[in-house]
Write a protein that holds these residues in place. Structure first.
Motif, PDB file in Angstrom:
ATOM      1  N   GLN A   1       0.832  -1.198   0.000  1.00 56.83           N
ATOM      2  CA  GLN A   1       0.000   0.000   0.000  1.00 56.83           C
ATOM      3  C   GLN A   1       0.874   1.258   0.000  1.00 56.83           C
ATOM      4  O   GLN A   1       0.655   2.190  -0.767  1.00 56.83           O
ATOM      5  CB  GLN A   1      -0.898  -0.035   1.254  1.00 56.83           C
ATOM      6  CG  GLN A   1      -2.066   0.930   1.240  1.00 56.83           C
ATOM      7  CD  GLN A   1      -2.888   0.777  -0.027  1.00 56.83           C
ATOM      8  OE1 GLN A   1      -3.158  -0.336  -0.481  1.00 56.83           O
ATOM      9  NE2 GLN A   1      -3.269   1.910  -0.620  1.00 56.83           N
ATOM     10  N   GLY A   2       1.895   1.245   0.848  1.00 58.30           N
ATOM     11  CA  GLY A   2       2.807   2.386   0.938  1.00 58.30           C
ATOM     12  C   GLY A   2       3.557   2.631  -0.361  1.00 58.30           C
ATOM     13  O   GLY A   2       3.719   3.778  -0.794  1.00 58.30           O
TER      14      GLY A   2
ATOM     15  N   GLY B   1      -3.207  16.164   2.781  1.00 61.13           N
ATOM     16  CA  GLY B   1      -1.804  15.754   2.827  1.00 61.13           C
ATOM     17  C   GLY B   1      -1.226  15.437   1.453  1.00 61.13           C
ATOM     18  O   GLY B   1      -0.214  16.018   1.056  1.00 61.13           O
ATOM     19  N   PRO B   2      -1.852  14.522   0.705  1.00 69.92           N
ATOM     20  CA  PRO B   2      -1.292  14.179  -0.611  1.00 69.92           C
ATOM     21  C   PRO B   2      -1.215  15.381  -1.560  1.00 69.92           C
ATOM     22  O   PRO B   2      -0.228  15.535  -2.278  1.00 69.92           O
ATOM     23  CB  PRO B   2      -2.281  13.141  -1.138  1.00 69.92           C
ATOM     24  CG  PRO B   2      -2.883  12.539   0.077  1.00 69.92           C
ATOM     25  CD  PRO B   2      -2.967  13.649   1.075  1.00 69.92           C
TER      26      PRO B   2
ATOM     27  N   LEU C   1       9.713  11.996   2.923  1.00 72.06           N
ATOM     28  CA  LEU C   1       9.481  13.001   3.960  1.00 72.06           C
ATOM     29  C   LEU C   1       8.001  13.266   4.200  1.00 72.06           C
ATOM     30  O   LEU C   1       7.635  13.926   5.177  1.00 72.06           O
ATOM     31  CB  LEU C   1      10.175  14.318   3.572  1.00 72.06           C
ATOM     32  CG  LEU C   1      11.703  14.270   3.550  1.00 72.06           C
ATOM     33  CD1 LEU C   1      12.267  15.529   2.936  1.00 72.06           C
ATOM     34  CD2 LEU C   1      12.239  14.074   4.962  1.00 72.06           C
ATOM     35  N   VAL C   2       7.143  12.762   3.294  1.00 70.11           N
ATOM     36  CA  VAL C   2       5.734  13.159   3.384  1.00 70.11           C
ATOM     37  C   VAL C   2       5.017  12.534   4.575  1.00 70.11           C
ATOM     38  O   VAL C   2       3.918  12.963   4.921  1.00 70.11           O
ATOM     39  CB  VAL C   2       4.952  12.841   2.085  1.00 70.11           C
ATOM     40  CG1 VAL C   2       5.539  13.593   0.911  1.00 70.11           C
ATOM     41  CG2 VAL C   2       4.911  11.356   1.830  1.00 70.11           C
TER      42      VAL C   2
ATOM     43  N   ALA D   1       0.344   8.489   3.963  1.00 73.18           N
ATOM     44  CA  ALA D   1       0.730   7.119   4.295  1.00 73.18           C
ATOM     45  C   ALA D   1       1.569   6.481   3.195  1.00 73.18           C
ATOM     46  O   ALA D   1       1.147   5.546   2.530  1.00 73.18           O
ATOM     47  CB  ALA D   1      -0.520   6.285   4.574  1.00 73.18           C
ATOM     48  N   ASP D   2       2.786   6.981   3.028  1.00 72.73           N
ATOM     49  CA  ASP D   2       3.666   6.427   2.000  1.00 72.73           C
ATOM     50  C   ASP D   2       4.444   5.253   2.573  1.00 72.73           C
ATOM     51  O   ASP D   2       4.166   4.785   3.686  1.00 72.73           O
ATOM     52  CB  ASP D   2       4.624   7.517   1.502  1.00 72.73           C
ATOM     53  CG  ASP D   2       5.693   7.837   2.542  1.00 72.73           C
ATOM     54  OD1 ASP D   2       5.362   7.771   3.746  1.00 72.73           O
ATOM     55  OD2 ASP D   2       6.832   8.120   2.150  1.00 72.73           O
TER      56      ASP D   2
END
Ligand SMILES: Nc1ncnc2c1ncn2[C@@H]1O[C@H](COP(=O)(O)OP(=O)(O)OP(=O)(O)O)[C@@H](O)[C@H]1O
Ligand SMILES: [Mg+2]
Lengths: 214, 269, 219
Positions: C17-18, C87-88, C162-163, C169-170
């Motif tokens: 998923q990440g 966020g994204p 860094l996100v 959720a990377d």
């Protein structure tokens, strides 16, 4: 704006920490970087291989991941550092990976003819490196070295994540306390802008001096 | 020679900033006439012929060509006029300037396809024909880097001719070539002259100028020093400046005549 | 070794998923960076002084700010100013806006590096400016663009790590979450390291192969 003024002093202290860490780690990683570059170019096969793998690893992984492995990861196997120690080790290990490549390409950029001329004069390889190759390589290396120092400076922004009390750490605290994310983060950006600007200026001056013979 | 003037410059003046490149250059070029411009380095020869297809704007005077009239000064000609001039005037450069990312064939058909909207088969057919004329049909799928300088320049000639221009400009087309390759390019240009192409060429090849050009213009010290029928100007120049220039240039050429004649023949086969 | 392996296997779905989030962010940011970067390059090359000045100011300022702070400004500071980005979206704006300065400089350098004679030859054939750019300048600039552009793409992928600081959720986020869960941070961070390193290897191998091909073809 009142908030901002209140934080100027705190930021200045944080900036000094970041700047100092950048300078110390740069000096250390350049010393190690020169040695590693010479090893990478002229060392025995195994050394050359190990150094090139190291470089690939450092350049291939996110800086933040390297920091976390060092600080949080090694904790799992019982190795612990203070935030300051972890910060310094991280910056140096990371810096060496970049410095090697800069020195290596700088050395390789010096014409083969120079080496041959030095050899024809009977200069030893050490003298050739110190007196002939390195001064010329420096001209080619200074611009990437300047960007490298700026990169290291920027890397210090991540240190708040391991609890090192620098600008970003103070900024986070400040935002938690006051909810003023606007001015506080913009001020942090300005602080870093000023520091990069200073480094850029120093780099430019050194470039001019190093290239005087051209 | 017919009387219709194709290119006519009247009092043309050009500066780069405050630096004068040439002033008061007047010249009529008739259909099928070949004009050779010679003169010392820095005289402004290249800049002058670049003004003709407006690669450089000029500052003063008037330029009439192909039915358009351009005036020196600030306002540049409209896009349509510029396009019309550039498609009807071909140019060959000193440094060839072939497009390195395109094959020989692609170099030649690019402008016919994209600018003149010629159907592809027609463009390709013409390109083959032109390449055949300069003996390079077999190199049509190569990239320019693989060609010798002389071959590159012949391809550049084909590229210009593929637009079926009414006037051709040459800026020292052979000065970047090794001596033994000069002949092949000069003979291609000579053949073109015989077919009646109107041409203006800057050259250092005096023998070639004498043989091929109808008119010779000597530019020196930012102006036209002398102009007239080729043989007359080259053999018995009237002005002091022209005599001085030719004395300096022709002496070595005298002794090298055999060489350049030999090179000229080398290109014929 | 067994525990390492079983720890990894257990979290593979989360990591997958990440990885998807990381790649999506990278793709979207790259797109923004290329488009905005191209516009910046054109502006800096333009004869309009205002455009040149504004683009230069943008490039010089933005590229001197650390990515982490840019992300914070896009996420937290803009929100305080009333522009609330998810966020994204903040991540794409921040990373894209930052990398646009780097791509812009790559494009500008490559366009300026194309020999002036090429533009003149094309103009002499009657090609209008847009066509010259498309058919002559850009294709030649492309060979100068691809190597540094690939290197920057590889940096972009790394910087997406860094996100997690702005709640995206990377891959790095998943690694942190897993570490917090099973108290095996070394194992979980190493797995993320393996994946990031794979991306890096793939990109550098692709680039090396391409460079070899170009050399052979146009040698
Ligand atoms: N783009 C330019 N900007 C400024 N000055 C220029 C430019 N192009 C040419 N010049 C100047 O204009 C003058 C004439 O140049 P030009 O190239 O026309 O001379 P030329 O007669 O063709 O010389 P050569 O025989 O060496 O080719 C020179 O002094 C040159 O320095
Ligand atoms: Mg010239």
């Amino acid at each position: 704006m009142g908030v901002a003024m209140h934080y100027v002093g705190v930021y200045a202290a944080g900036a000094l920490k970041d700047f100092g860490l950048t300078v110390v780690s740069t000096v250390l990683s350049m010393i190690l970087g020169v040695l590693a570059a010479v090893g990478r170019l002229y060392g025995p096969r195994l050394i050359r291989l190990l150094i090139s793998w190291y470089v690939e690893l450092i350049r291939g992984l996110p800086a933040i991941l390297q920091l976390f492995i060092l600080y949080f990861g090694l904790n799992q196997v019982g190795i612990t550092f203070s935030p300051l120690a972890a910060a310094l080790i991280w910056l140096v290990l990371y810096g060496v990976g970049y410095a090697v490549e800069i020195f290596r390409s700088g050395i390789m950029a010096v014409a083969q003819g120079q080496r041959e001329a030095a050899a024809a004069l009977g200069l030893s390889s050490g003298t050739t490196m110190r007196k002939i190759i390195f001064p010329q390589a420096l001209v080619a290396m200074l611009p990437p070295l300047t960007s490298f120092v700026v990169l290291q400076l920027k890397n210090t922004t991540m240190l708040y994540l391991i609890g090192y009390a620098d600008i970003m750490y103070e900024a986070r605290l400040g935002v938690d306390a006051t909810n003023q994310a606007g001015p506080l983060y913009v001020m942090a950006a300005i602080a870093y802008l000023i520091m990069s600007f200073i480094i850029g200026r120093i780099g430019m001056r050194m470039e001019r001096r190093a290239a005087a013979y051209r | 020679m017919s009387n219709d003037v194709v290119v006519s410059a009247q009092g043309l003046t050009k500066r780069f900033g405050s630096q004068l490149v040439f002033e008061d250059v007047s010249l009529d070029v008739h259909k099928s006439e070949v004009v050779a411009i010679i003169g010392p380095s820095g005289a402004g020869k290249s800049t002058f012929i670049r003004c003709i297809n407006h690669l450089h704007p000029f500052d003063g005077g008037t330029l009439e060509l192909l039915g358009h009239t351009l005036h020196g000064g600030l306002k540049s000609p409209s896009r349509a006029v510029l396009r019309d001039i550039r498609t009807r005037v071909g140019m060959v450069f000193q440094t060839f300037n072939l497009f390195p990312h395109l094959t020989v064939m692609e170099n030649i058909i690019l402008a016919p396809l994209d600018v003149k909207k010629v159907p592809r088969e027609k463009a390709v057919a013409l390109a083959r024909e032109l390449l055949d004329l300069v003996g390079l049909e077999h190199k049509k799928d190569m990239y320019p880097k693989r060609l010798s300088g002389g071959e590159q320049q012949r391809v550049a000639l084909c590229r210009a001719l593929a637009m079926e221009p009414e006037v051709m400009l040459f800026d020292e087309p052979t000065s970047m070539l090794d001596p033994e390759l000069v002949g092949e390019v000069l003979s291609a240009i000579q053949r073109l002259a015989k077919q009646g192409m109107t041409m203006i060429l800057v050259t250092h090849e005096m023998t070639f100028a004498k043989e091929v050009a109808d008119t010779v213009v000597i530019m020196a010290d930012h102006r036209v020093a002398e102009m007239g029928p080729a043989r007359q100007v080259l053999e018995s120049p009237q002005t002091e400046r022209a005599q001085q220039f030719l004395r300096r240039v022709l002496e070595p050429v005298e002794t090298m005549e055999e060489l350049s004649a030999a090179a000229g023949q080398g290109g014929e086969d | 070794m067994h525990t390492l392996w079983s720890a990894w296997v257990q979290y593979l779905p989360d990591y997958w998923q990440g990885v998807r989030v990381t790649l999506e962010l990278t793709g979207a940011s790259l797109l923004v960076a290329i488009v905005l970067g191209f516009l910046l390059a054109l502006a800096r090359l333009s004869t309009l002084r205002v455009l040149d000045f504004m683009a230069t100011a943008y490039v010089e300022i933005v590229r001197a700010i650390p990515v982490l702070i840019i992300l914070f400004i896009c996420y937290y500071s803009l929100a305080q100013a009333g522009l609330k980005l998810s966020g994204p979206v903040a991540a794409v704006v921040g990373l894209g806006g930052f990398y646009a300065t780097l791509y812009g400089e790559i494009f500008r350098g490559a366009i300026m590096g194309v020999d002036r004679g090429q533009k003149e030859a094309a103009a002499a054939l009657g090609m209008p400016e847009g066509l010259v750019m498309r058919k002559i300048v850009l294709p030649q600039a492309f060979f100068a663009i691809l190597p540094p552009a690939t290197n920057q793409l590889s940096n972009l992928i790394k910087d997406t790590s860094l996100v997690f600081t702005i709640a995206v959720a990377d891959l790095m986020f998943q690694a942190n979450a897993a570490s917090a869960n099973n108290f095996l941070p070394l194992d979980m961070l190493l797995l993320a390291g393996v994946i990031y390193f794979l991306f890096y290897l793939i990109l550098s191998k692709l680039l090396a192969r391409w460079e070899l091909n170009v050399q052979r073809r146009r040698g």
